[in-house]
Scaffold this motif. Structure first.
Motif, PDB file in Angstrom:
ATOM      1  N   PRO A   1       0.787  -1.164   0.076  1.00  0.00           N
ATOM      2  CA  PRO A   1       0.032   0.205   0.085  1.00  0.00           C
ATOM      3  C   PRO A   1       0.826   1.168   0.035  1.00  0.00           C
ATOM      4  CG  PRO A   1      -0.362  -1.213   1.934  1.00  0.00           C
ATOM      5  CD  PRO A   1       0.564  -1.973   1.096  1.00  0.00           C
ATOM      6  N   GLU A   2       2.017   1.272   0.413  1.00  0.00           N
ATOM      7  CA  GLU A   2       2.775   2.577   0.557  1.00  0.00           C
ATOM      8  C   GLU A   2       3.269   3.109  -0.633  1.00  0.00           C
ATOM      9  OE1 GLU A   2       3.804  -0.247   1.846  1.00  0.00           O
ATOM     10  OE2 GLU A   2       5.910  -0.555   0.893  1.00  0.00           O
ATOM     11  N   ARG A   3       3.093   2.228  -1.755  1.00  0.00           N
ATOM     12  CA  ARG A   3       3.605   2.434  -2.921  1.00  0.00           C
ATOM     13  C   ARG A   3       2.687   3.659  -3.738  1.00  0.00           C
ATOM     14  NH1 ARG A   3       8.113   2.553  -3.778  1.00  0.00           N
ATOM     15  NH2 ARG A   3       8.171   2.111  -1.785  1.00  0.00           N
TER      16      ARG A   3
ATOM     17  N   TYR B   1       3.189   7.906  11.289  1.00  0.00           N
ATOM     18  CA  TYR B   1       4.329   8.712  11.001  1.00  0.00           C
ATOM     19  C   TYR B   1       5.260   7.690  10.114  1.00  0.00           C
ATOM     20  CZ  TYR B   1       3.124  12.429  13.814  1.00  0.00           C
ATOM     21  OH  TYR B   1       2.355  13.263  14.414  1.00  0.00           O
ATOM     22  N   MET B   2       5.168   6.357  10.285  1.00  0.00           N
ATOM     23  CA  MET B   2       6.079   5.478   9.593  1.00  0.00           C
ATOM     24  C   MET B   2       5.426   4.297   9.569  1.00  0.00           C
ATOM     25  SD  MET B   2       8.990   5.299  12.740  1.00  0.00           S
ATOM     26  CE  MET B   2       9.232   6.985  12.311  1.00  0.00           C
ATOM     27  N   GLU B   3       6.068   3.285   8.886  1.00  0.00           N
ATOM     28  CA  GLU B   3       5.472   2.031   8.710  1.00  0.00           C
ATOM     29  C   GLU B   3       6.620   0.888   8.709  1.00  0.00           C
ATOM     30  OE1 GLU B   3       2.180   0.485   5.711  1.00  0.00           O
ATOM     31  OE2 GLU B   3       1.856   2.325   6.586  1.00  0.00           O
TER      32      GLU B   3
ATOM     33  N   ILE C   1       9.716   2.487   6.575  1.00  0.00           N
ATOM     34  CA  ILE C   1       9.193   3.412   5.565  1.00  0.00           C
ATOM     35  C   ILE C   1       8.653   4.902   6.235  1.00  0.00           C
ATOM     36  CG2 ILE C   1       7.769   3.890   3.487  1.00  0.00           C
ATOM     37  CD1 ILE C   1       7.690   0.762   4.027  1.00  0.00           C
ATOM     38  N   PHE C   2       9.145   5.722   6.043  1.00  0.00           N
ATOM     39  CA  PHE C   2       8.772   7.076   6.650  1.00  0.00           C
ATOM     40  C   PHE C   2       7.546   7.479   5.917  1.00  0.00           C
ATOM     41  CE2 PHE C   2      11.340   9.195   9.820  1.00  0.00           C
ATOM     42  CZ  PHE C   2      12.179   8.116   9.979  1.00  0.00           C
ATOM     43  N   THR C   3       6.256   7.745   6.465  1.00  0.00           N
ATOM     44  CA  THR C   3       5.199   8.283   5.740  1.00  0.00           C
ATOM     45  C   THR C   3       5.052   9.708   5.877  1.00  0.00           C
ATOM     46  OG1 THR C   3       4.007   6.920   7.430  1.00  0.00           O
ATOM     47  CG2 THR C   3       3.563   6.055   5.418  1.00  0.00           C
TER      48      THR C   3
ATOM     49  N   PHE D   1      13.918   2.589   4.425  1.00  0.00           N
ATOM     50  CA  PHE D   1      15.253   2.348   5.022  1.00  0.00           C
ATOM     51  C   PHE D   1      15.201   0.945   5.543  1.00  0.00           C
ATOM     52  CE2 PHE D   1      14.074   6.736   5.988  1.00  0.00           C
ATOM     53  CZ  PHE D   1      15.531   7.334   5.775  1.00  0.00           C
ATOM     54  N   GLU D   2      16.625   0.260   5.307  1.00  0.00           N
ATOM     55  CA  GLU D   2      16.685  -1.019   6.259  1.00  0.00           C
ATOM     56  C   GLU D   2      16.765  -0.773   7.520  1.00  0.00           C
ATOM     57  OE1 GLU D   2      19.622  -3.158   4.268  1.00  0.00           O
ATOM     58  OE2 GLU D   2      18.758  -3.004   2.317  1.00  0.00           O
TER      59      GLU D   2
END
Ligand code: ADP
Ligand code: MG
Length: 636
Positions: free
Chosen positions: A116-118, A408-410, A502-504, A378-379
């Protein structure tokens, strides 16, 4: 197209002769172009409901799913069936993603799987409008709801897709678990054009639900497994316990093995396969065991530790009895388990300032400057992070979960990315190179023999497989790849196993990081409600287990007659029917007045001995309460 032609597709590709319940209805609904929410239990066959319509229509079906491992698995299966499919996820490079999307626009792909973050990335938005979409399928759709147990903020972006695509493309949302509240929320958050829910019953009639209040869980487990036959799963909470319990069983002569996410992929596959074929009878596992289980003859699922919500319990226990034959779902429960859950609740909600500390530590660890970071992947190695910053593990983990819930992130689970190779010279130039560099000739030929498509895109390769096919050693294979890469013949991305963050949103200053007390308390409250319901299930000895579970998902049902509560009632030697009739009469009398037991018996028009049995049962279970003068009241 009529349903017969959909059935033909089902048979042609999957070899099944008929649809399972509801599959047909969902397929009809989406092919009529309607937004649809399909609710089916795990194993009900949800995938078919978007795969068949997509194959029946022109264009490509976009599938959104949160689990990268599952996504890869499905894409592999489709490709094995010679249905062209492709996946895009955070583990890929920008160039790979670009290529994949181009292929979807110009190639004849039928399925594009994305995480989904794509959706919020520019590269995706720019291209999705050019796709000839037939359908958007949203798997695990409950992730969109903050009321649900597995909320993922990036799911909220899915509705924005509608801005980029034709409004004729229907959305199909699928989930195995949703309460009435979550169902409404899903349709709202996906901007359904009209409400449209199709639902199969969640009633698993062949499963007997049992709660066993035992102090010595080990002894209970051994005894039960010796008495009963068949293969099954024992779910435990920690990796350590996993191993211990499996060893305990083996020590007592029961065929068992353990499974958790800390094992290598190979080992996990091996353990799962050996359980699936029946070589291992019992698998003791954490909740990491579940994805892709395709075994129907599971006779029992025993929970050593109580999960923290009904959704998880229902899903995990539901892996029993898919073959429709009698099976057991057992929850082992002690008062200590309840304290542990409540204790976890406190740890799960670290103070807001602590959460902010951890946010800042994480940004520093990943070197994200203020104002940037949005949509960057980020890894992330959690253990390295807590070690470097000397943070407490559980609190850190839960703070990160909280930051995720706040949007904020995932985080994604560990994924295994294979190595990939792309030839960046033309075939002609490669040939010239081979002639001029004889030492590489053999290796290049091996590559070309083993894989296709490497001239146009990155192709996953397997060094182990190459090793087996050649006389080379592991090191030389690696050296060949690195050398060819530095000579600009190929581009080589070594494979690795990693978790991602992943920073959203951009990195914010501490002050701006909004963790509104309202929201915080709200989420905490929702969690508490779910926890309460789970504890209620274990604590109660008056509600039919099955009725309790189904009621949670908004479904009415009759008592099952086979759970521990119903069994106890059966022991009264009354039929379920008779018991209920007498119970109803008693209830209606007691709502009107408060007789003592003797008077009550006279007021009920059934054989005395039976009425007494029911009254005794109701007293035992605190459904009716005597006062000081032995007068009875109904305790609702
Ligand atoms: P879900 O996503 O609902 O958990 P899946 O889509 O993974 O379920 O399907 C579960 C299993 O049911 C798969 O093994 C699938 O091949 C099988 N299946 C699906 N549809 C049918 C059908 N019509 N007839 C027989 N088996 C089916
Ligand atoms: Mg599924």
């Amino acid at each position: 197209m009529n349903i017969e032609s959909y059935r033909q597709i089902l048979t042609k590709y999957w070899g099944f002769s008929s649809f399972k319940p509801l599959q047909e209805d969902i397929i009809r609904s989406v092919t009529e172009g309607r937004d649809t929410l399909g609710l089916m239990p795990t194993g009900g066959g949800k995938s078919i409901t978007f795969q068949v319509p997509a194959l029946a229509q022109e264009g490509i079906c976009l599938v959104i799913t949160p689990l990268i491992a599952l996504m890869k698995d499905q894409v592999n299966r489709l490709n094995e069936l010679e249905i062209k499919s492709i996946a895009i996820h955070s583990g890929m490079t920008g160039e790979e993603i670009d290529n994949a999307l181009e292929n979807c626009i110009f190639g004849d792909y039928k399925f594009l799987y994305i995480s989904p973050e794509r959706i919020s990335t520019r590269i995706f938005q720019a291209r999705v409008a050019r796709l000839n979409l037939s359908l958007v399928a949203i798997d695990e759709a409950h992730c969109i709801s903050q009321w649900g147990y597995d909320f993922r903020p990036s799911y909220l972006k899915i509705a924005s897709l509608r801005e980029y695509i034709s409004d004729k493309v229907p959305f199909l949302a699928l989930t195995a678990s949703a309460t009435p509240q979550v169902i409404d929320d899903i349709m709202k958050k996906l901007a359904f054009r009209e409400k449209n829910v199709l639902k199969t019953s969640f009633n698993r009639k062949n499963i007997s639900y049992l709660v066993r209040k035992v102090d010595d869980k080990g002894t209970y487990l051994i005894k039960t497994l010796m008495k009963t036959g068949g293969s099954g799963i024992v779910y435990v909470r920690s990796r350590k316990r996993c191993k211990e319990v499996a060893e305990l069983l083996v020590y007592n002569g029961i065929s068992a093995d353990f499974y958790h996410a800390g094992l290598t992929d190979e080992l996990r596959d091996k353990k799962q396969a050996s359980w699936t074929t029946g070589e291992t009878r019992v698998i003791v596992a954490t909740n990491a065991f579940g994805m892709g289980i395709d075994k129907s003859e599971v006779r029992f699922v025993i929970h050593w530790d109580i999960p923290d919500c009904i959704e998880s319990y229902f899903q995990e226990s539901g892996r029993a009895g898919r073959d429709g034959k009698p099976a057991f779902a057992v929850l082992l429960y002690t008062p200590a388990d309840k304290s542990r859950l409540l204790d976890n609740l406190r740890k799960k909600y670290p103070p807001v300032e602590k959460i902010k500390d951890i946010y800042e530590a994480l940004c520093n660890y990943l070197q994200v400057p203020l104002g940037s970071g949005k949509d960057i992947v980020f890894e992330f190695n959690m253990y390295d992070f807590v070690a470097k910053f000397r943070l407490p593990v559980i609190e850190t983990y839960n703070s990160l979960q909280f930051l995720q819930r706040e949007g904020y992130m995932e985080f994604t689970e560990e994924i295994n990315n294979p190595s990939r190779v792309h030839f960046i010279v033309s075939r002609d130039d490669l040939y010239k190179f081979q002639v001029a560099n004889e030492s590489f000739d053999g290796f290049i030929k091996l590559l070309l023999r083993s894989y296709t498509g490497m001239f146009s895109e990155f192709v996953p390769i397997n060094e182990e497989a190459l090793l087996r096919k050649s006389a080379a050693t592991r090191e030389t294979i690696y050296q060949y790849l690195v050398k060819l890469s530095s000579l600009n013949i190929i581009r080589y991305i070594p494979g690795k196993k990693s978790a991602l963050v992943i920073f959203t949103e951009e990195r914010l200053v501490r002050k701006a990081l909004m963790i509104s007390p309202d929201n915080y308390l709200n989420v905490k409250e929702k969690y508490e409600i779910r926890l309460d319901k789970m504890i209620g299930y274990a604590d109660s000895d008056t509600h039919c287990r099955s009725v309790y579970l189904l009621d949670y998902f908004g479904e009415e049902s009759d008592r099952c007659g086979t759970c521990d509560v119903c069994r106890e009632r059966n022991e009264l030697e009354l039929s379920k029917y008779e018991f209920d009739l007498i119970l109803d009469e008693i209830k209606s009398v007691l709502i009107e007045k408060n007789p003592d037991a003797e008077e009550l018996v006279k007021l009920i028009d059934y054989p005395e001995d039976r009425v007494i049995k029911v009254i005794r049962w109701l007293l035992d279970h605190n459904k009716i309460l005597p006062d000081r003068d032995h007068k009875l009241t109904w305790n609702s």
